[in-house]
Write a protein that holds these residues in place. Structure first.
Motif: not given
Length: 382
Positions: A58-62, A366-379
């Motif tokens: 989502g953050p990079t496709w455009e 934007m490097r690094g893993p994308v996980t359910t935990q990282s999403l919960s910290k990103n509003p």
């Protein structure tokens, strides 16, 4: 034009190489996003897992779409007859691709607006279509270029297209579409495996292994078809690489096996199909071994080899005509003027490094893993 430091023939060759580079750039950067979208229903089994994949691209496709815009712009400015014929003749196919691509931004923005699972499921399938359909149709377009498009030019060089949308869906063109789809899915799977963890990454590795093997098999089948299926065009008259553009100034014949001629004339071109096979086979083995970054790089190299194989097989043709081979568009007779190509080259030398630097910076941030935990910290997550 003595003040232009690069001669016309060399500029045409440079822009042919640049166009190929831009198309490879889109196949890798945009293909990465398309592959993730095409794998969305298979790899992500619940809402949390689907959100992981959405936030992966989502953050990079455009930004990755820049390569598609650059490729289309290069065709428009450097090869106007190619733009006129292909974008009008393949109009309905282009509309299908654009409608599918439009589903992606809408899906990203609307999916999270309502908590209803049915609402989100609709947009998940829209995102799947936005990845699957372009990945397939782009390959179908390349297959039709290798077959030759049904167009002609009148004495004033005005093109007329004599085909239709369903005429594009021939067996060889669909085979080319499957080659495109499987190689892009392999790249998407390798990107998911590299940037996610747990079950999502494991499923991506499994699907990526199957798609990599399928890409190898289908690429080989397409090569056999090109060699023995009567495909190919050859220029039989003399032509001047620095002459003014006029596609009707040459003689062309349809000749089976002609697409293989460059590999005997220029042996180094054999590296392209070798790299294509090696990259996809390497991706298969590295996915099995769980080597994430090498897998992604191997899949990207494989895509570059496959796309380059098509371009090198066609050279110097850009778009052959199956109706009137003499009207085929080539590198030497379908370009813009000497001055236009030079000014565009200067602009490219200035701005392309900026695009590459910016893209590199974005992916570093934007490097690094994308996980359910990282999403919960990103509003701001999707």
């Amino acid at each position: 034009m003595d003040f232009i430091p690069i001669d016309y023939e060399m500029l045409r060759l440079i822009w042919w190489a640049l166009l190929g580079t831009l198309l490879i750039g889109f196949a890798i950067m945009g293909g990465m996003d398309l592959g993730v979208g095409a794998l969305l229903p298979a790899v992500a089994r619940n809402d949390e897992e689907r959100r992981v994949l959405l936030n992966l691209i989502g953050p990079t496709w455009e930004g990755n779409q820049v390569w598609l815009v650059l490729g289309g712009g290069a065709i428009f400015a450097a090869w106007p007859p190619l733009y006129a014929v292909s974008f009008s003749g393949f109009y309905l196919a282009m509309i299908v691709i654009l409608l599918a691509l439009i589903l992606r931004p809408v899906g990203f923005k609307f999916r999270g607006k309502v908590q209803d699972p049915r609402w989100r499921s609709v947009w998940d399938w829209a995102l799947f279509i936005g990845g699957f359909v372009p990945a397939l149709i782009f390959g179908v377009a390349v297959g039709n270029v290798l077959l030759g498009a049904p167009f002609d030019l009148d004495t004033t060089l005005r093109p007329s297209y004599l085909g239709n949308f369903f005429g594009l869906l021939t067996p060889f063109a669909l085979l080319s579409g499957l080659v495109s789809l499987t190689m892009i899915v392999t790249l998407g799977a390798s990107y998911i495996a590299m940037r996610t963890r747990g079950l999502i990454a494991e499923r991506a590795r499994l699907y990526g292994q199957w798609s990599a093997l399928a890409a190898v098999a289908l690429f080989a089948l397409a090569g056999v078809w090109v060699a023995f299926g009567g495909l190919g065009y050859a220029i039989t008259s003399d032509y001047a690489g620095a002459a003014p553009s006029n596609p009707l100034s040459k003689t062309v014949v349809q000749q089976g096996g002609a697409w293989l001629a460059n590999y005997s004339t220029y042996p180094l071109t054999l590296l392209a199909p070798i790299v294509g096979f090696a990259g996809m086979l390497g991706a298969w083995g590295l996915l099995r071994a769980g080597r994430n970054l090498p897998t992604f790089l191997s899949a990207a190299v494989g895509i570059a080899g496959i796309v380059a194989t098509a371009g090198l097989s066609l050279f110097p043709f850009l778009l052959p005509s199956s109706v009137n081979p003499g009207a085929s568009l080539t590198v030497w007779d379908a370009s813009s003027s000497h001055m236009t190509l030079f000014i565009m080259l200067v602009a490219t030398v200035i701005f392309l490094p900026i695009i590459l630097a910016y893209t590199s910076w974005v992916y570093r941030v934007m490097r690094g893993p994308v996980t359910t935990q990282s999403l919960s910290k990103n509003p701001n997550a999707y």
